[in-house]
Design a protein around this motif. Structure first.
Motif, short mmCIF file in Angstrom:
data_model
loop_
_atom_site.label_atom_id
_atom_site.label_comp_id
_atom_site.label_asym_id
_atom_site.label_seq_id
_atom_site.Cartn_x
_atom_site.Cartn_y
_atom_site.Cartn_z
N GLU A 68 0.60 -1.21 -0.34
CA GLU A 68 -0.05 -0.23 -0.66
C GLU A 68 0.92 1.16 0.15
OE1 GLU A 68 -4.14 0.45 2.37
OE2 GLU A 68 -2.53 0.62 3.52
N VAL A 69 1.98 1.48 0.74
CA VAL A 69 3.10 2.55 0.64
C VAL A 69 4.73 1.47 0.60
CG1 VAL A 69 1.21 3.92 1.98
CG2 VAL A 69 3.04 1.92 3.68
N ALA A 70 5.30 2.74 0.66
CA ALA A 70 6.79 2.18 0.09
C ALA A 70 6.92 1.36 2.16
CB ALA A 70 7.52 2.76 -0.22
N PRO A 71 7.69 0.44 1.92
CA PRO A 71 8.45 0.12 3.08
C PRO A 71 9.25 0.83 3.82
CG PRO A 71 8.48 -1.84 1.34
CD PRO A 71 7.94 -0.63 0.34
N GLY A 72 9.00 1.22 5.68
CA GLY A 72 9.72 1.81 6.22
C GLY A 72 8.82 3.04 6.00
N SER A 73 7.94 3.52 5.23
CA SER A 73 7.49 5.22 5.93
C SER A 73 6.07 5.25 6.30
CB SER A 73 7.14 4.75 4.00
OG SER A 73 5.48 4.27 3.87
N ARG A 74 5.95 3.88 7.12
CA ARG A 74 4.26 4.30 8.07
C ARG A 74 4.45 3.18 9.09
NH1 ARG A 74 -0.86 1.99 4.92
NH2 ARG A 74 0.06 -0.06 5.37
N PHE A 75 4.10 3.52 10.32
CA PHE A 75 3.74 2.79 11.03
C PHE A 75 2.26 1.40 10.82
CE2 PHE A 75 1.21 1.93 15.16
CZ PHE A 75 2.31 0.77 15.69
N ARG A 76 2.32 0.56 10.51
CA ARG A 76 1.25 -0.11 10.75
C ARG A 76 0.64 -1.76 11.69
NH1 ARG A 76 -3.89 -0.48 5.95
NH2 ARG A 76 -3.79 1.46 6.84
N TYR A 77 0.46 -1.34 13.02
CA TYR A 77 0.31 -2.64 13.68
C TYR A 77 -0.26 -3.61 12.73
CZ TYR A 77 -0.11 -5.73 17.98
OH TYR A 77 0.27 -6.97 18.66
N SER A 78 0.63 -5.12 12.89
CA SER A 78 0.05 -6.01 12.02
C SER A 78 0.21 -7.08 12.78
CB SER A 78 1.01 -6.01 10.05
OG SER A 78 0.90 -7.23 9.75
N SER A 79 0.11 -7.73 12.89
CA SER A 79 0.30 -9.54 13.53
C SER A 79 0.66 -10.38 12.35
CB SER A 79 -0.77 -9.90 13.68
OG SER A 79 -1.32 -9.82 14.87
N GLY A 80 0.15 -9.94 10.30
CA GLY A 80 1.12 -10.34 9.90
C GLY A 80 2.47 -10.45 9.67
N ASP A 81 3.02 -9.10 9.89
CA ASP A 81 4.39 -8.88 10.06
C ASP A 81 4.72 -9.37 11.02
OD1 ASP A 81 3.83 -6.18 7.66
OD2 ASP A 81 4.64 -4.86 9.50
N SER A 82 4.48 -9.79 12.08
CA SER A 82 4.88 -10.95 12.41
C SER A 82 5.46 -12.26 11.92
CB SER A 82 4.15 -10.62 13.85
OG SER A 82 4.61 -9.40 14.70
N ASN A 83 4.54 -12.93 12.12
CA ASN A 83 4.58 -14.18 11.46
C ASN A 83 5.92 -14.15 9.84
OD1 ASN A 83 2.93 -15.30 12.96
ND2 ASN A 83 1.07 -14.64 11.76
N LEU A 84 5.46 -13.10 9.36
CA LEU A 84 6.10 -12.89 8.56
C LEU A 84 8.03 -13.45 8.89
CD1 LEU A 84 5.70 -9.93 5.93
CD2 LEU A 84 5.27 -12.64 5.29
N LEU A 85 8.30 -12.11 9.65
CA LEU A 85 9.09 -12.63 10.79
C LEU A 85 9.78 -14.10 10.83
CD1 LEU A 85 9.64 -9.47 13.09
CD2 LEU A 85 11.21 -10.04 10.96
N SER A 86 8.53 -14.46 11.97
CA SER A 86 8.76 -15.66 12.25
C SER A 86 9.12 -16.84 11.06
CB SER A 86 7.31 -16.41 12.45
OG SER A 86 7.51 -17.90 13.55
#
Length: 372
Positions: A181-199
């Motif tokens: 939706e926006v460039a990575p690193g340009s906006r905070f949006r709390y996301s459980s999806g981001d955490s599972n990508l990290l896993s």
């Protein structure tokens, strides 16, 4: 004295000569040292807030399941309620995200990845997002069109779909399919999806064979944590967003590790630079005007720091305090300068619980300058 005992004693004396600070401090062994604080008006005030009469029919009000306070490495307060006991591995919900960050920190210590590396290097399903860095995911700043709604918005909630319906078989793969939706690193949006990508990134970092037991071999076992359970999705990836369980006493070990800058006795389990990153505010965070008491995001931890002209979120707690937070009131608070670690497990359902109020009362009862 038996020869093995003499050898252990000699080794301990040698280690103390090299790291005298670690030997001067109190560290838990198989169990915690306990030095209960005396009853006082401040302790009574804390319990009045944290443990009111419990209404299990309506589930209204503050509903604390466990409250544990560690000061300078020893337990000074501990109480349980409801079905929770000292030996109960409690669901931590999104405290899991900070546990994942600590687990990743052990791989960072070993030089296995860098924060500015593309996440797709370790999780190829992210190939369509080549600008997405590992550090972006730790700041919940993937830029993906994610909607972190819960019970109040089940039809539009990305996290409900990930945990319970379309995504449950492969949570990282489900998240990787979201559009940018926006460039990575340009906006905070709390996301459980981001955490599972990290896993999933962690899986690629350490390799398939090591990953199966990695949180235990790299973090939990060195800390003496024995109660941890971490659920996996259908692909065998740890659900880093939500599904760890452990006792309050074991979670406090993570807090003490973080309070002491990643050091456990004479071992540096996490690099100080990693802990510093965890405690650094995400530079592009603007704050949510609808949530004035919301903590500031760091590297998969939450911070009590003023940012962009706004006061610190919890005014009755010190600026240096940081926390791991989860759904329905789960919390691990760490106050390094005060040498305090606080674990709270709960079943809050109506939003009436206040982080600031609990912290104010804990500090009044147990901070060293207030201890009686």
């Amino acid at each position: 004295m038996p020869i093995p005992t003499l050898r252990r004693l000699s080794l301990s004396l040698a280690l103390c000569a090299v790291t005298p600070l670690a030997c001067a401090e109190t560290w838990p062994g198989a169990d915690w040292s306990s030095a209960p604080a005396p009853r006082s008006a401040a302790v009574e005030a804390l319990e009045t807030y944290a443990f009111p009469s419990r209404d299990d029919a309506t589930r209204e009000g503050v509903r604390t399941d466990a409250l544990l306070v560690v000061r300078d490495g020893a337990i000074v307060y501990e109480r349980y309620a409801g079905p929770t006991r000292a030996d109960t591995p409690h669901l931590t919900w999104s405290v899991s995200k900070s546990l994942l960050a600590a687990t990743l920190g052990t791989a960072y210590r070993d030089g296995r990845f860098k924060l500015d590396e593309p996440a797709a290097r370790y999780y190829p399903a992210l190939a369509e997002h080549p600008q997405l860095k590992v550090g972006h995911l730790l700041n919940w700043a993937s830029g993906l069109a994610w909607q972190e709604g819960y019970e109040y918005a089940p039809l539009t909630s990305s996290v409900v779909a990930m945990l319970y319906t379309r995504g449950r078989g492969d949570m990282a793969g489900f998240t990787a399919g979201f559009r940018e939706e926006v460039a990575p690193g340009s906006r905070f949006r709390y996301s459980s999806g981001d955490s599972n990508l990290l896993s999933a990134v962690l899986r690629g970092v350490v390799g398939e064979q090591a990953y199966r037991d990695y949180p235990w071999t790299a973090l939990f076992e060195p800390l003496g944590i024995t109660s941890a359970v971490w659920e996996r999705d259908g692909e065998g990836t740890f659900v880093g967003s939500s599904y760890t369980y452990m006792t309050a006493r074991d979670l406090a070990r993570i807090g003490l590790l973080m309070q002491r800058d990643g050091r456990w006795g004479e071992r540096q389990l996490l690099p100080p630079a990693w802990v510093a990153f965890n405690r650094t505010p995400f530079a592009n965070y603007q704050g949510n005007p609808d949530k004035p008491g919301e903590a500031v995001p760091g590297g998969h931890w939450w911070l009590n720091q003023p940012l962009n002209g706004k006061p610190r979120p919890w005014p009755d707690a010190p600026e240096e305090l940081f926390a791991a937070l989860g759904h329905w009131g789960q919390a691990l608070y760490v106050s390094p300068d005060e040498k305090l670690v606080v674990v709270r497990y709960a079943d809050d359902r109506d939003g009436s619980y206040s982080h600031n109020e609990l912290l104010k009362r804990v500090r009044a009862a147990f901070a060293e300058e207030n201890a009686q």
